[in-house]
Design an enzyme around this catalytic site. Structure first.
Site: not given
Length: 258
Positions: A113, A133
């Site tokens: 990210e 995730e």
């Protein structure tokens, strides 16, 4: 047993108008805890505030970029966001200067990210990207689920987001996610080369160009021009624009100094 370092968790080095920011927790693949997040944020604020710095390069020590949020610290620290600037002060930050990610090894979860929050990406051909995730009961909420589908084909992005499957850097480059694919250990050199090429241009024009791109992303043309034109109108009346034109006509390198 992991070996801890007494060195700073983030190292900053100035190189001719470029600030190289190195994540320095190699014993945990540069996982982001609160201390590292705040140190990255502080370095990025220096980049923004110092007129002598024009480009940032974000990289990692120890052969890896970043393994994401430190899950050992997560129960006590939560997601290491900094103010309204998001993960490590970068994922949601409103920046004016370009930042280049130089990726070796793993760039996964929050580490990926951070890459997606950068303006350009260089990566070694042995590196890879992933958003695992969901396997940890989490969501890629610091830009992964928002930015990735806009950068690579939708179905490939969904496979990465829903299964956690890694994307090798060579495949990422084929899909346009990586600007420069290098041999092992050469991603930083490629990033510094890109930074030098950016620095050859007018810093003011670079900042306004970034601002236009950020402000108009996803808009229809008419709406985009409405936002762009007030931002760019003054650029054409600046001394730097006149200097750029003169330098071109005189076949010399422009002087962008104030």
């Amino acid at each position: 047993m992991s070996i801890r370092t007494t060195e700073p968790v983030v190292q900053s080095e100035r190189q001719d108008g470029v600030l190289v920011i190195t994540l320095n927790r190699p014993h945990v693949r540069n996982a982001i805890d609160r201390t590292l997040a705040e140190a990255v944020d502080a370095a990025l604020l220096v980049l923004e505030d110092d007129p002598g710095l024009e480009v940032g390069v974000l990289t990692g020590a120890g052969g890896h970029f970043c393994s994401g949020m430190d899950l050992k610290a997560f129960p006590s620290e939560g997601v290491p966001r900094v103010a309204d600037r998001g993960l490590a002060g970068l994922a949601r930050a409103h920046r004016t200067k370009p930042v280049i990610a130089a990726v070796e090894g793993a760039a996964v979860a929050g580490g990926f990210e951070l890459v997606l929050a950068c303006d350009l990406v260089t990566a070694s051909d042995t590196s890879f990207f992933a958003l695992p995730e969901p396997a940890r009961g989490l969501v890629a909420s610091e830009g992964g689920a928002i930015r990735l589908p806009a950068r690579i084909p939708q179905h490939l992005a969904m496979e990465m987001l829903l299964t956690g499957s890694p994307l090798p850097a060579a495949d990422a480059a084929r899909h346009g996610l990586v600007n420069r694919l290098t041999g092992p250990g050469k991603a930083l050199d490629a990033a510094l080369d890109l930074a030098r090429r950016i620095r050859a241009n007018s810093p003011h024009a670079v900042r306004i160009t970034r601002q236009v791109v950020a402000a108009t992303r996803g808009l229809a043309d008419a709406a985009a021009f409405t936002i762009q034109d007030p931002l760019t109108a003054a650029v054409f009346r600046t001394d730097t624009a006149a200097e750029g034109a003169r330098a071109f006509c005189e076949k010399r390198t422009p002087d962008w100094s104030p």
